[in-house]
Design a protein around this motif. Sequence first.
Motif, PDB file in Angstrom:
ATOM      1  N   PRO A   1      24.507  41.138   2.882  1.00 45.36           N
ATOM      2  CA  PRO A   1      25.023  40.351   4.008  1.00 45.36           C
ATOM      3  C   PRO A   1      25.132  38.871   3.677  1.00 45.36           C
ATOM      4  O   PRO A   1      25.800  38.120   4.397  1.00 45.36           O
ATOM      5  N   GLY A   2      24.495  38.448   2.566  1.00 46.82           N
ATOM      6  CA  GLY A   2      24.659  37.073   2.125  1.00 46.82           C
ATOM      7  C   GLY A   2      26.060  36.794   1.638  1.00 46.82           C
ATOM      8  O   GLY A   2      26.453  35.635   1.490  1.00 46.82           O
ATOM      9  N   TRP A   3      26.833  37.856   1.379  1.00 43.15           N
ATOM     10  CA  TRP A   3      28.234  37.698   0.985  1.00 43.15           C
ATOM     11  C   TRP A   3      29.121  37.839   2.213  1.00 43.15           C
ATOM     12  O   TRP A   3      29.807  36.910   2.613  1.00 43.15           O
ATOM     13  N   THR A   4      29.107  39.010   2.818  1.00 40.09           N
ATOM     14  CA  THR A   4      29.940  39.264   3.998  1.00 40.09           C
ATOM     15  C   THR A   4      29.049  39.775   5.125  1.00 40.09           C
ATOM     16  O   THR A   4      28.636  40.943   5.120  1.00 40.09           O
ATOM     17  N   PRO A   5      28.747  38.944   6.122  1.00 43.32           N
ATOM     18  CA  PRO A   5      27.863  39.367   7.226  1.00 43.32           C
ATOM     19  C   PRO A   5      28.620  40.193   8.267  1.00 43.32           C
ATOM     20  O   PRO A   5      28.627  39.863   9.454  1.00 43.32           O
ATOM     21  N   TRP A   6      29.191  41.295   7.824  1.00 44.06           N
ATOM     22  CA  TRP A   6      30.054  42.071   8.726  1.00 44.06           C
ATOM     23  C   TRP A   6      29.257  42.749   9.840  1.00 44.06           C
ATOM     24  O   TRP A   6      29.770  42.933  10.950  1.00 44.06           O
ATOM     25  N   ARG A   7      27.995  43.128   9.554  1.00 42.20           N
ATOM     26  CA  ARG A   7      27.196  43.777  10.597  1.00 42.20           C
ATOM     27  C   ARG A   7      26.920  42.816  11.750  1.00 42.20           C
ATOM     28  O   ARG A   7      26.918  43.227  12.917  1.00 42.20           O
ATOM     29  N   SER A   8      26.662  41.547  11.431  1.00 40.30           N
ATOM     30  CA  SER A   8      26.436  40.564  12.493  1.00 40.30           C
ATOM     31  C   SER A   8      27.673  40.427  13.375  1.00 40.30           C
ATOM     32  O   SER A   8      27.565  40.367  14.608  1.00 40.30           O
ATOM     33  N   THR A   9      28.835  40.388  12.738  1.00 40.69           N
ATOM     34  CA  THR A   9      30.081  40.286  13.505  1.00 40.69           C
ATOM     35  C   THR A   9      30.274  41.521  14.376  1.00 40.69           C
ATOM     36  O   THR A   9      30.633  41.415  15.560  1.00 40.69           O
ATOM     37  N   ALA A  10      30.039  42.696  13.791  1.00 39.39           N
ATOM     38  CA  ALA A  10      30.197  43.940  14.564  1.00 39.39           C
ATOM     39  C   ALA A  10      29.190  44.000  15.711  1.00 39.39           C
ATOM     40  O   ALA A  10      29.521  44.441  16.827  1.00 39.39           O
ATOM     41  N   ALA A  11      27.954  43.553  15.464  1.00 38.29           N
ATOM     42  CA  ALA A  11      26.924  43.578  16.516  1.00 38.29           C
ATOM     43  C   ALA A  11      27.307  42.661  17.677  1.00 38.29           C
ATOM     44  O   ALA A  11      27.140  43.027  18.858  1.00 38.29           O
TER      45      ALA A  11
END
Length: 966
Positions: A760-770
């Motif tokens: 997630p240090g590269w692409t924090p996609w889970r944070s965006t999805a959450a």
Amino acid sequence: MLSAMEGTGPRVALAGTTEPLHIDARSHGGQLIERDCELDTLMVALTRLEDRVGGVITVRGPAGLGKTALLERAIARATEVGYRVRGAAPGPQERHFAYGVIRTLLEAPLHDANASERERLLDGAAAQAGDLLLSGNLPGPNATTSVAHSIFWLCAGLTDGDAPMMLVIDDAHWADRPSLGVISYLARRVSDVPVLIILAFRPDVPDVASDLLALIGDRRFAQSLTLRPLTVAGSAQLIRRSAPTVSIEVCRRCHDAAHGNPWLVGELGHQVASHGSDSLSFPAGSEPQVRTLAREVIARRLAALAPRDRAVSAAIAVLGERAQPHVVAAVAGMSFGEVAAARDALASAGLLGPDARGLAHALIGAAILENLPRAEYQRLHREAARTLLSDGAQSDVVAGHLLQCAPRGDSAATTVLQDAAINATRRGAPDAATAYLQRALEERGPADDRGRLLAGLAVATFDAGLPGARDRLREALAQMDDHASRVELLTRLATWYVLDAGDDELAALLDREVAADHDSDTRLALEVAALEMLIMVPDRHAERAARLAVLTDGDGVNPILQRAVLAHRAWLATELGTPDAPTCATFARQALDGDLLLGEAGSRAGFHCCVRALIFTERFAEAAAAITAMRDDHAVRGSLPLLAGAAWYAAELAQRTGRVADAENEARLALDLTPDDVNLFTGGAIEILVWALAERGAFAEARALLDEHGLADAIGGHIWEIGILHSRAVLALAEGDFPRAHDEAVQAGAFRIRQGRPNPGWTPWRSTAALALAHQGRQSEAAEVAAEELALAERFGTTGAILAATYAAAVAEPEDAARLDLCETVLARGGGSGSLLDLARVRLELGHALRRLGRRVEARPSLQLVLADADRTGATLLAERARRELVASGLRPRRAQRVGAASLTPRQRQVCELAACGTTNRAIAQQLFLSIKTVETHLAAAYEKLDVETREALVAALRSSEDGGP
């Protein structure tokens, strides 16, 4: 054969490049006929130049319509009023002489300046122009824009407090592409300096740089004059200058036959004056083409001359007007004295110009060459090549003649062409190198090294942006036996693949090569090349990790390869998120030690892997130092793609530290440097720019950017495409389109997981999805996704990823007390160097939770910090949320400002900050690739918003905003 061409002697001057254009400023042939409108346009431009307003005028038309005569009038007037006039007149043999026209135009003013004046002229961004014009150090193949930017500032210096300048290029259709690229750049900015550029060219010449000529003549930047044929009345007026008593019927016949071409009409008038109207033999009803008629007229005139005179005319047509007399004699096959007598005869026949050296008109040379049999045409060019080589001419000049000859299996010719290609590459002319090497391959001499020729052709083709480079390189590999050469070619193939994936056969080729029997250094070099290629092959990520694990980087290994292996360890660990960030940073730091990888930035991926690893592991100071070193490196400054890469890294660093305005400015610079293609560097810049625009609420601009580059709909799985997909999710989240934000974030995450890049240090996609799920009321799902991201972020250990995941978890938490606990816990940890923006978001949720729990006074300090940080970094949407929360807490914060520091656009703030540091407008413009007028416009708008009038007041206003003042 060329094999006997050994010898030395004086170098032959290259026509049109080492000498300026000399045109007699006196009137030629009386008043120009039917050119009043064109003359008025030129005179108005010269008048505006007197007011220090620059401009561009293009004069186009087929041969014989009077382009040169118009230039003569402009030069005469400019000289009369005291302007600095510089001119160039390239010929067909100079089309591959990179920057030849620019050097002709601007070398002399620099050479003539004294030391202190030269230092002033070459200050700042103009320094690169000095390298080119004084030292002859030619830039790399991708450096045209940086050279053009430097030439622009040289022109500004030459006219700063001095007379305006006029740059005149006749026969611009023969100009080299790099020079036309510089002129095209100047044409779009010349209104900022008192420089008038006039180009005359023929639009009907095949294989010219018509795209660049069209850009220069774009009506947004230039006035275009298209010359028309004479009317019947105009033709009659011209004919009667030579034959005053001729009838209008004869004038009409001449006009119709010449299609109103002034030069040809004038020649027919001379014929009538000398031989009478009965000498005209146009069959009734015929309409011969101008070139056909010109050929007939010239053939008739040559037929009246001796064979000796015709031979000299052919030699001059082949060699060009600046050829030395002894070279003309050798090509014509006669003595020096015979050539002098032949020149007199040709001048008497009206075939030579006023100086009796060159032909009087381009149509004469074309007619002479078209009348030559093909075998004789090639014989003359081959004889010209032989004579010029034995005379010590540059290989480029000799090669220009060899291009006109059929191959004869002569290895000496191959050597000349290969040498010319090497020189062209050094001059930054890969298209010329491609032409020379293609012709060298066709020669097929017995001593030719076809493998090296093919390799050279592949590199030149790639640098020129032409298709077939990889095919040529693989063909070269098939003919290369020595290991060192094969490793070099394979490494280059792998590097090309990283920049622009698209070679499905490369993996198999490398696999076969690695499997062969090699010494340890060769094997390691091949393994590193394979690692670079495998970065872009997602399906083989696990294999890449396994191959890297068994490679050695200990003592005794080639230092560059040792550091390349460390760089790949740093990058792979960063992708995986394990081991932790400190270990990844240590790998990157060790790999960069000694700057060996910096020197390989154009041919290996190692340096680039290290810079991004330092950014993602939040070693921001070290990353900034590496980016600065990259920008200061001489090789990088000569390569636009590498400069664009440095700007992308700077934008990514600004994003990770939460500086929205800086990220936007750097991303825009990356796109400005290489605006045409979307690849790893420019795709990364688009990703950052979409994010920055979303953060400041510029949704329509972000969508327009995606549309412009064809990235608004379905998207692939390349590294940079996945990044753009996640930025699209962030944009949709900011717009309030939560279902779309969730879908695109999950899609980006699926790509990353499938490719073995879950960090997630590269692409924090889970944070965006959450966040997207939480805003849809799906709190439990959101909390689960956010918790997974937080665990991964904790394992890697970067503050930014932890803060982002905590913020998502806090938004997903339905209980205010639990939300408060989450925020207080992460803020209490302190330390780290994460994003100021992520920190502000957590503080915003802290203040929001406190307010909802009725603790409004306690909420205010956090919310005030958020507002100050968001305003300072350019995060408009975050600032608006903080402002609303402060209002809900009972405070009345200042409104979103239309005046004051918070109202500045990112570019205005950037200009103001540089100005506040004491940077001059000129230096700001040079640094940001802007014009001085644009800088002045930004400063004027900023002064109005800040209500200041001096730079001292500007400094105070910016300092007040940083301290949280109004």
